[in-house]
Scaffold this active site. Sequence first.
Site, PDB file in Angstrom:
ATOM      1  N   GLU A 154      71.427  -7.935 133.868  1.00 29.95           N
ATOM      2  CA  GLU A 154      70.641  -8.544 134.936  1.00 29.95           C
ATOM      3  C   GLU A 154      70.423 -10.020 134.639  1.00 29.95           C
ATOM      4  O   GLU A 154      69.622 -10.668 135.289  1.00 29.95           O
ATOM      5  CB  GLU A 154      69.336  -7.803 135.202  1.00 29.95           C
ATOM      6  CG  GLU A 154      68.419  -7.623 134.021  1.00 29.95           C
ATOM      7  CD  GLU A 154      67.126  -6.921 134.459  1.00 29.95           C
ATOM      8  OE1 GLU A 154      67.116  -5.686 134.414  1.00 29.95           O
ATOM      9  OE2 GLU A 154      66.173  -7.593 134.839  1.00 29.95           O
ATOM     10  N   CYS A 159      68.286  -2.046 134.143  1.00 26.46           N
ATOM     11  CA  CYS A 159      68.612  -1.725 132.749  1.00 26.46           C
ATOM     12  C   CYS A 159      69.713  -0.682 132.586  1.00 26.46           C
ATOM     13  O   CYS A 159      70.072  -0.347 131.452  1.00 26.46           O
ATOM     14  CB  CYS A 159      67.364  -1.268 132.001  1.00 26.46           C
ATOM     15  SG  CYS A 159      66.119  -2.561 131.903  1.00 26.46           S
ATOM     16  N   HIS A 185      66.785   5.001 126.929  1.00 30.10           N
ATOM     17  CA  HIS A 185      66.429   3.623 127.245  1.00 30.10           C
ATOM     18  C   HIS A 185      65.071   3.345 126.610  1.00 30.10           C
ATOM     19  O   HIS A 185      64.202   4.206 126.578  1.00 30.10           O
ATOM     20  CB  HIS A 185      66.381   3.387 128.748  1.00 30.10           C
ATOM     21  CG  HIS A 185      65.908   2.002 129.083  1.00 30.10           C
ATOM     22  ND1 HIS A 185      66.565   0.895 128.620  1.00 30.10           N
ATOM     23  CD2 HIS A 185      64.823   1.548 129.771  1.00 30.10           C
ATOM     24  CE1 HIS A 185      65.919  -0.192 129.034  1.00 30.10           C
ATOM     25  NE2 HIS A 185      64.854   0.175 129.723  1.00 30.10           N
TER      26      HIS A 185
END
Lengths: 353, 135
Positions: free
Chosen positions: A86, A118, A241
């Site tokens: 990003e 993400c 994550h």
Amino acid sequence: MSGRVLKSNRPVGIIGYGAYIPRYRLPASEVSRVWEGGKGSGPVKEKAVAGLDEDVITMSIEAARNALARAQMDASLLRAVWVGSESHPYAVKPTGTVVAEAIGAGPSIEAADWEFACKAGTEALVAAISLVGSGMGDYAMAIGMDTAQGKPGDQLEYTAASGGAAYIVGPAENALAVFNGSYSYVTDTPDFWRRANQKYPEHGQRFTGEPAYFKHIVEAGKALMEELGTRAEDYRFAVFHQPNTKFPQRAGQLLGFSDEQIKTGLLAPVIGNTYAGAALVGLSAVLDVAQPGDRILVVSFGSGAGSDAFDWVVTDKIEARRNLAPRTADYIARRTEIDYATYARFRGKIDMG
Amino acid sequence: MENPRHWRIRKQRYALVGEVCPHCEAKIFPPRDVCPNCGGEAKTQFNFSGKGTVFSFTVMNDAPAGYEKNLPYAVALVKLEEGPIVTAQLTDLGDQPVQIGMPVEMVTRRIRDDGDEKGIIVYGYKFRPAMSSAQ
Ligand SMILES: [Zn+2]
């Protein structure tokens, strides 16, 4: 519901992988000193910060070179160079074009930038698996890399970090880790966003935990394990994550994993949240130490929102090839602490007019 | 507008791609198609390992336009493992002092950036202290 899991037509796996984490570290105590009078402690110990001459392109090039070194292959064999991030340096001009040229890949390639907060990196990895798994190409590279930034003073200042990893997908017979299947779970959830032309993201506080991160990771992990007929104890490692230290620990618990299974791939406490790089650099830390036969579950999360879950089994080819490039731990050990002023200069937070 | 010049030499600048002489095996950088050692034609592409040592260096406190952002920075003559000497900026020194003979390795970094954030970003080789555990 059957057929939820993505499986490839021909067996595929990871042929090479490479991490990159920049040298500089901003301790949480520095963020706290500047913004909370030293009273806050922050959700991580410190975070990795890219230097003045680094960006997602330069960091991807180094990770890609490490992946090629472990794959022991010529870059001209790659049929795709895909970068999920990003923080692509250009709004228009694909990161993949520069990365491919620098590593000696192309021009007969696919090259594009992937975006899904993400999980942009794991989305690129699913695409690489699809390209190779369908037989349309033999080798494809997927990278997840970010130089994430929070608004000055925002809680994200503690965690928004720089780093990531590159993966080369190829035929299973030459793989360090074989792919068993993946499953993606995506909904429209307004937990975190950045409008075009805005420098810093916004987040919907109420949405970040339960309905976003935990919901998507648990649904994706659970579905993949159900479809593959596996249980938490079948895995030696699980990587989630990691926007901070506690979220992945709790997600692991919800899916039945112990701290022992999670800790090897949990780098957020010492490097922060590397956004599109986070799950993938966690996996690289696991591959650095995994033994043949070890099974690994990886579940990413991207705001917006969605999760990609992957199941891998390590092969005996790992041992000869993992020492052909720096390990994730080598990058973590290469550490120079900086203060908030240096950080502000490195990350362009001072407007020079 | 210097973009065409940067673009033509991007391979040698992104990754130390040079030449090897087919007659005497000398490694050549930057590429010039003629061997400086034996004078023979040398057009065979050669990828340098990127490993080398600092031969000499100087610290810049002033910089040409487009390079000011990194001040102060060190520029070194780096003796490549394969022989040639190249001039390049050093990076990622942290608080490490530069020393003659210091082992360094090539990395690709941003080498200049138009201040208005509208132009093309130029990438190229720099050298950083070698990461010891890399084999
Ligand atoms: Zn010669």
